[in-house]
Design a protein around this motif. Structure first.
Motif, short mmCIF file in Angstrom:
data_model
loop_
_atom_site.label_atom_id
_atom_site.label_comp_id
_atom_site.label_asym_id
_atom_site.label_seq_id
_atom_site.Cartn_x
_atom_site.Cartn_y
_atom_site.Cartn_z
N GLU A 94 0.83 -1.21 0.00
CA GLU A 94 0.00 0.00 0.00
C GLU A 94 0.87 1.26 0.00
N ALA A 95 1.92 1.24 0.81
CA ALA A 95 2.79 2.42 0.92
C ALA A 95 3.53 2.70 -0.38
N LYS A 96 3.92 1.66 -1.09
CA LYS A 96 4.63 1.86 -2.36
C LYS A 96 3.78 2.66 -3.35
N PRO A 149 5.58 6.26 -5.60
CA PRO A 149 5.85 5.49 -6.83
C PRO A 149 7.26 5.68 -7.39
N ASP A 150 7.88 6.81 -7.13
CA ASP A 150 9.18 7.09 -7.74
C ASP A 150 10.35 7.04 -6.78
N CYS A 151 10.13 6.58 -5.55
CA CYS A 151 11.22 6.54 -4.58
C CYS A 151 10.93 5.50 -3.51
N GLU A 152 11.88 5.33 -2.60
CA GLU A 152 11.70 4.41 -1.49
C GLU A 152 10.60 4.95 -0.56
N VAL A 153 9.92 4.06 0.12
CA VAL A 153 8.89 4.46 1.08
C VAL A 153 9.54 5.20 2.24
N ASN A 154 9.01 6.36 2.55
CA ASN A 154 9.46 7.13 3.71
C ASN A 154 8.43 6.93 4.82
N TRP A 155 8.75 6.05 5.75
CA TRP A 155 7.83 5.70 6.83
C TRP A 155 7.68 6.82 7.85
N GLU A 156 8.42 7.90 7.70
CA GLU A 156 8.38 9.01 8.64
C GLU A 156 7.44 10.13 8.19
N THR A 157 6.59 9.86 7.21
CA THR A 157 5.68 10.87 6.66
C THR A 157 4.24 10.36 6.65
N CYS A 158 3.30 11.28 6.63
CA CYS A 158 1.88 10.91 6.65
C CYS A 158 1.44 10.00 5.50
#
Length: 186
Positions: free
Chosen positions: A51-53, A57-66
């Motif tokens: 879901e996060a990907k 779509p154009d970069c690694e998932v940043n889990w530190e953002t909303c």
């Protein structure tokens, strides 16, 4: 923001702060001490990796953002829980003070700060899924924390109490004092 629930008022507290700053530990203690205290843990609202990907779509998932979280679901769940028989609801997580629809629900806001060294030391003792990759703390987590902190400090819609995670006992006492003061205003 107060709503009436069976002739009672519910207090909603936003408890934000850096990764591993002690938010969850404080909430566990408060649940044991304060009658009818309910806690939402923002960590339970992370999207799955798939879901996060889609949000990145154009970069690694940043889990530190909303965008890595189901924040609208969290807001809906808090609103639903506000209709139940609670004295206080605490919403805790690293981004709970950075999402305007959630901020609107809070009677009081608290932000727990911590040093880079303490955050890193505590983070090394935790297991994450997915695991932190090389450089994730230095390149994503810490810079993300600094951005979150700056946004909270510059948000004129909230006036959080800032507490320092370096002194866990004082931090807990500060949160408990704020919750108790909010409850006494009811």
């Amino acid at each position: 923001y107060y709503i009436t629930n069976n002739l009672r008022m519910v207090v909603v507290i936003g408890l934000g702060g850096g990764t591993n700053s002690g938010k969850t530990t404080i909430c566990k203690k408060l649940v044991e001490k304060i009658p009818k205290c309910f806690v939402f843990n923002q960590d339970k609202y992370f999207k799955t990796l798939e879901e996060a990907k889609l949000s990145f779509p154009d970069c690694e998932v940043n889990w530190e953002t909303c965008p890595a979280l189901k924040m609208d679901d969290l807001v809906a769940d808090v609103k639903q829980e506000m209709t139940r028989d609670h004295n206080v609801i605490i919403v805790e997580g690293h981004l709970v003070l950075n999402f305007p629809p959630l901020i609107e629900l809070f009677d009081a806001t608290i932000f727990i700060t911590l040093s880079r060294e303490l955050a890193h030391k505590r983070r090394l003792t935790r297991t994450y899924d997915p695991a932190d990759g090389p450089g994730y703390f230095e390149n994503v987590v810490w810079p993300g924390y600094l951005l979150i902190l700056e946004e909270v400090r510059n948000n004129d819609k909230i006036k959080p109490t800032f507490l320092d995670a370096a002194d866990p006992d004082n931090c807990y006492c500060g949160v408990e004092e704020i919750v108790t003061a909010c409850l006494s205003r009811n």
